[in-house]
Design a protein around this motif. Sequence first.
Motif, short mmCIF file in Angstrom:
data_model
loop_
_atom_site.label_atom_id
_atom_site.label_comp_id
_atom_site.label_asym_id
_atom_site.label_seq_id
_atom_site.Cartn_x
_atom_site.Cartn_y
_atom_site.Cartn_z
N ARG A 182 0.83 -1.21 0.00
CA ARG A 182 0.00 0.00 0.00
C ARG A 182 0.86 1.26 0.00
N GLN A 183 1.99 1.19 0.72
CA GLN A 183 2.82 2.38 0.87
C GLN A 183 3.46 2.79 -0.45
N LYS A 184 3.68 1.85 -1.34
CA LYS A 184 4.27 2.19 -2.63
C LYS A 184 3.36 3.08 -3.47
N LEU A 185 2.08 3.14 -3.09
CA LEU A 185 1.13 4.00 -3.79
C LEU A 185 0.90 5.32 -3.06
N ALA A 186 1.61 5.53 -1.95
CA ALA A 186 1.38 6.74 -1.14
C ALA A 186 1.59 8.02 -1.95
N LEU A 187 2.66 8.09 -2.71
CA LEU A 187 2.92 9.30 -3.50
C LEU A 187 1.94 9.42 -4.65
N VAL A 188 1.59 8.31 -5.26
CA VAL A 188 0.59 8.34 -6.34
C VAL A 188 -0.72 8.92 -5.83
N ASN A 189 -1.12 8.49 -4.63
CA ASN A 189 -2.37 8.99 -4.05
C ASN A 189 -2.30 10.49 -3.77
N LYS A 190 -1.16 10.95 -3.30
CA LYS A 190 -1.00 12.39 -3.04
C LYS A 190 -1.04 13.18 -4.35
N ILE A 191 -0.45 12.61 -5.39
CA ILE A 191 -0.43 13.29 -6.69
C ILE A 191 -1.83 13.37 -7.29
#
Length: 442
Positions: A297-306
Amino acid sequence: MKLTIIGTGYVGLVTGTCFSEMGNKVYCVDIDDGKIENLKKGIIPIYEPGLEYLVVNNSKNGDLFFTENLKEGLDNSDICFIAVGTPMGEDGCANLEYVLEAAKEIGNLMSHDMIVVDKSTVPVGTADKVKKTINEELDKRGVKYNVHVVSNPEFLKEGAAVENFMRPDRVLIGSDEDDVIETMKELYAPFIRNHERFIVMDVRSAEMTKYAANAMLATRISFMNEMANICERVGADVNNVRAGIGSDSRIGYSFLYAGCGYGGSCFPKDIQALIKTSDDHGYDPKMLKEVESVNNRQKLALVNKITERFGNDLRGRTFALWGLSFKPETDDMRESTSLVIVNKLTELGARIKAYDPKAMDIAKEYYFKDNKNVEFSSDKYHAVDDADSIILVTEWKEFRSPDFDEITKRIKNKIIFDGRNQYNKEIMKDMGFEYHQIGNGS
């Protein structure tokens, strides 16, 4: 001593080279003739600080040899290390195909008693399988030699592997044979003046220790990422939380950095292998499964913020991506967070301008060769030209103190998504940047 190392990948090449540095005569064996020819010329297949110099120097000194001929190595060695890959199988278990093939070849070719050392990361019980395989081949030949199989797991950190090998925290030997233990202690003596660092235990415990160590480190990372996600929601700053809990001597600061997920060739594979081993023995390792789940899940953290900032339709958007390797000081992109981020953002229509000090070639040739929305920049500032924002994925040193005035001149929007919390939020605000960190909800 005279040694053979089977496998010239990351572990095998570092191991053989460092042993040769201490005056041992080392034969590094691989079935890849192209790799062997390059190594003979001093061209190494990986980036690892300090390794190239040692390979070239010890080859010239006559202590380090590269060959496809395993028999040449075995005929001239008393100890043989198995350092081949153990990739993740489809069911999550460690694939022992290459380890057991190496064992079979040893049994086919050995001509005297030998110590065989499992250096590869292997599941509990592998040493028994290696010994059985070798003895079966000896029986087919109608010959009898003593085979002593030792577990000697590696604890090398990519980017600091040579330093780790030369000055190890510990050397772990799994064996119950006193003569073999003494031989291994003699081999490692130049690296461990402090004999408390030479730890001896039974073979199965040694095999388990490697997995337990990596599982603990991965757990600390996922724990801090879980804390970071809570911090964002309650208005706390995980950077301050780290300082507070790390000062506790029972906890310490190592592996407590929140970020955008771990990757590499070890943690993901070894967590999966330990889960599979547990399942096979009737135990449900719920904590290990959640460590892996949190990391994915954490690997998508920046994608979610973007996407929260720009929306889910990223067509017409350009992002400068700083860092492709899974960590600094290596060109290894296996299981790197950058792969998840780039693939997801380009699926949403974004254009990526990527830069990494060492991983550009492998990214071009292998990981993104068919992705037309990815281009590669000559330096970190070129990547920023007309970008909508910067995405910092890997904490290379050259990203720590960039020229923000230069960035301001080049970037379209002064926005940074920082997956490694490299900068001071207040300073970035004063310079006019919109700055997104991991775990900072204050």
